[in-house]
Design a protein around this motif. Structure first.
Motif, short mmCIF file in Angstrom:
data_model
loop_
_atom_site.label_atom_id
_atom_site.label_comp_id
_atom_site.label_asym_id
_atom_site.label_seq_id
_atom_site.Cartn_x
_atom_site.Cartn_y
_atom_site.Cartn_z
N ALA A 175 42.59 47.97 46.12
CA ALA A 175 42.27 48.51 44.82
C ALA A 175 40.72 47.68 44.30
CB ALA A 175 42.30 48.09 43.99
N GLY A 176 40.28 46.49 44.97
CA GLY A 176 39.45 46.35 44.75
C GLY A 176 39.61 44.85 43.76
N GLU A 177 41.10 44.12 44.06
CA GLU A 177 41.61 43.54 42.84
C GLU A 177 41.07 41.68 43.97
OE1 GLU A 177 44.18 41.01 40.17
OE2 GLU A 177 42.82 43.25 40.06
N LEU A 178 40.83 41.94 44.77
CA LEU A 178 40.06 41.02 46.12
C LEU A 178 39.50 40.98 46.57
CD1 LEU A 178 44.02 39.25 47.54
CD2 LEU A 178 42.62 38.41 45.62
N GLN A 179 38.69 40.43 47.06
CA GLN A 179 37.19 40.03 47.92
C GLN A 179 37.50 39.31 48.80
OE1 GLN A 179 34.81 43.36 46.51
NE2 GLN A 179 36.60 43.01 45.12
N LEU A 180 36.83 40.13 50.03
CA LEU A 180 36.30 38.88 51.28
C LEU A 180 35.12 38.76 51.94
CD1 LEU A 180 35.93 38.10 55.00
CD2 LEU A 180 37.80 37.52 53.06
N PHE A 181 34.53 37.07 51.16
CA PHE A 181 33.41 37.06 51.73
C PHE A 181 32.70 36.18 52.70
CE2 PHE A 181 33.60 36.64 46.09
CZ PHE A 181 33.35 37.80 46.25
N GLN A 182 32.55 35.93 53.36
CA GLN A 182 31.42 35.67 53.95
C GLN A 182 29.89 35.05 53.74
OE1 GLN A 182 31.46 37.64 58.28
NE2 GLN A 182 33.53 37.12 58.76
N VAL A 183 30.21 34.01 54.04
CA VAL A 183 28.80 33.46 53.05
C VAL A 183 28.06 32.32 54.12
CG1 VAL A 183 27.49 31.95 51.29
CG2 VAL A 183 29.57 33.01 51.05
N VAL A 184 26.52 32.73 54.00
CA VAL A 184 26.13 32.46 55.54
C VAL A 184 25.17 30.84 55.09
CG1 VAL A 184 24.77 31.95 57.78
CG2 VAL A 184 26.18 33.27 56.89
N PHE A 185 25.14 29.86 55.64
CA PHE A 185 24.08 28.96 54.70
C PHE A 185 23.45 27.98 55.76
CE2 PHE A 185 28.08 27.22 54.94
CZ PHE A 185 28.13 25.78 54.79
N ALA A 186 22.16 27.45 55.54
CA ALA A 186 21.20 26.43 56.10
C ALA A 186 21.03 25.44 55.22
CB ALA A 186 20.82 26.60 56.73
N HIS A 187 20.53 24.27 55.28
CA HIS A 187 19.63 23.52 54.20
C HIS A 187 18.85 23.46 54.22
CE1 HIS A 187 21.36 19.07 55.53
NE2 HIS A 187 22.02 19.75 56.34
N THR B 173 36.10 33.30 53.17
CA THR B 173 37.25 33.89 52.01
C THR B 173 37.85 34.55 51.24
OG1 THR B 173 37.83 32.11 50.30
CG2 THR B 173 36.07 32.83 50.60
N ILE B 174 38.58 34.80 51.39
CA ILE B 174 39.69 35.60 50.37
C ILE B 174 38.32 35.22 48.89
CG2 ILE B 174 41.03 37.16 48.58
CD1 ILE B 174 42.84 35.99 51.14
N GLY B 175 38.10 36.13 48.36
CA GLY B 175 37.39 35.87 46.40
C GLY B 175 37.47 37.00 45.91
N ARG B 176 37.05 36.88 44.49
CA ARG B 176 37.46 37.80 43.11
C ARG B 176 36.23 37.79 43.00
NH1 ARG B 176 42.33 39.09 41.76
NH2 ARG B 176 43.56 37.23 41.74
N ASN B 177 35.75 39.50 41.94
CA ASN B 177 34.70 39.31 41.71
C ASN B 177 34.18 38.95 40.39
OD1 ASN B 177 33.81 41.51 43.67
ND2 ASN B 177 34.41 43.38 42.22
#
Length: 423
Positions: free
Chosen positions: A391-403, A298-302
């Motif tokens: 400019a760092g105004e937006l970020q792009l996060f990839q988050v991996v998860f499991a039980h 997802t696109i994200g922010r700090n």
């Protein structure tokens, strides 16, 4: 394809183009200087409708912003977050010079400045985003994605039609190669295996689902509420002989049913809205098998902050880029552990550069499909998005998860980089 798809502007034109006397000119200059001071003095020349210029103290300005009538100046000052984009789209503001560099400088200074709490609250209410309930999500997606597949084919990668951040392990990769690398990167993070069942929430034109089926032997069920994208994806899967391994469902992610080895969502969370995060977490909980794996891209922010008001109003209604802390509302009320987080911010800046270059190559065709206001609006959107990631105004996060009790976890990240990248 019909013209005039962009929102109609109702910004009043100025009565005349003359300065109207010395006192008016002095007031105009004072207003511009106050605006530049509020923006922490960006290296920008402001040229007014009468040809006069207000120059910054910096010896090498990045660009010139031409304001073509007094009404445009006053409208800009009333609500710059929303009205700059409208005025640029209408041709009442022009930027001479590198538009991306201009916007990078603006973003960096806007991030540093403060705003009076009352004014900040008023603008937040005026520019509030649209809702993402079931009916609102339908309207929001239709506004952006159902404006015609032919438009997007002009400037996205030709093979997979990926409208999300590409991945550039080598800066020399083409857009097509980088999008394939992104999908391979996602599959490796999920440790996808032949026979795995995958549910995808928000599949775009279906490229990732087909990639998973073709290159990793997975069986994919992909959900999307855009009718044009689903129709495209189904046709493409049938022509590529993948219809028996990929199912495209025109429905909301909240209606996902069944149990799967993998949950994946690339580029959808921006359209969910934080009030729905716990509900999304429950959807994932009931869908993912005990030994399953998941990934959200997802696109994200700090820091918590709404999306630019003009982009939310005119381009991406209902969109909101979350912080990592806000994303935890998806996981903390469910039995999941976050395993890995990666930020691909500069990869998205490079992706957007490729998109806007292709867009400009086809600008005349886009103008024929829609109109000149649409061309200028989307030019600003693509340049502005590249600037925001640069400019760092937006970020792009990839988050991996499991039980939380799933101990089938790799001991290193070697699985991400061992072996050759798929074509």
């Amino acid at each position: 394809m019909r013209k005039g798809k962009t929102a109609q502007l109702s910004i009043p034109q100025a009565a005349g183009r003359t300065a109207g006397g010395g006192s008016s000119r002095s007031l105009d200059h004072w207003l511009v200087r106050r605006m530049l001071a509020w923006m922490h003095e960006p290296p920008v020349v402001v040229r007014l409708w009468d040809g006069t210029e207000i120059r910054p103290s910096t010896p090498a300005p990045e660009a010139t912003m031409e304001i073509r009538d007094r009404g445009a100046l006053l409208t800009l000052l009333l609500n710059p977050d929303l009205n700059f984009g409208d005025l640029y789209s209408a041709g009442r503001i022009e930027i001479h010079g590198d538009l991306t560099r201009f916007l990078v400088e603006i973003y960096r200074r806007l991030d540093a400045r403060g705003t009076a709490p009352v004014l900040r609250a008023a603008r937040a209410w005026i520019n509030r985003p649209r809702r993402n309930n079931l009916s609102g999500s339908q309207d929001n997606v239709h506004h952006h994605y159902d404006i015609g597949n032919a438009f997007y084919r002009l400037w996205l990668d030709g093979e997979h039609m990926q409208y999300t951040c590409a991945y550039y392990p080598d800066a020399s990769l083409t857009l097509e190669q980088a999008q394939a690398a992104k999908m391979d990167h996602v599959c490796r993070k999920l440790r996808l295996r032949p026979g795995d069942t995958v549910v995808e929430a928000g599949c775009g034109w279906g490229g990732l689902a087909r990639f998973m089926a073709r290159h990793y032997g997975a069986r994919v069920r992909a959900f999307n509420i855009s009718r044009e994208q689903v129709a495209f994806a189904r046709d493409r899967a049938a022509r590529e002989g993948l219809a028996d391994r990929v199912e495209y469902v025109q429905d909301d992610y909240r209606n996902i049913e069944g149990h799967y080895d993998v949950f994946v969502s690339v580029g959808m969370l921006e359209h969910v809205g934080t009030p729905q995060y716990r509900e999304l977490g429950e959807v994932i909980r009931r869908s993912l098998r005990r030994d399953g794996r998941g990934l959200i891209h997802t696109i994200g922010r700090n820091r918590p902050k709404p999306l630019n008001a003009w982009i939310e109003r005119r381009i991406f209604p209902g969109a909101y880029p979350p912080t990592l802390r806000q994303m935890m509302d998806i996981f903390e009320n469910t039995p999941f552990s976050v395993l890995d987080v990666e930020n691909l911010r500069l990869h998205y800046a490079r992706t957007l550069r490729h998109w806007r270059e292709r867009f400009e190559q086809h600008r005349e065709r886009v103008g024929e499909m829609f109109d000149e206001q649409f061309v200028r609006a989307w030019r600003l959107y693509l340049h502005g998005s590249e600037a925001a990631f640069s400019a760092g105004e937006l970020q792009l996060f990839q988050v991996v998860f499991a039980h939380h009790d799933n101990n089938d976890i790799p001991g290193s990240r070697a699985h991400l980089y061992d072996g050759r990248m798929l074509p």
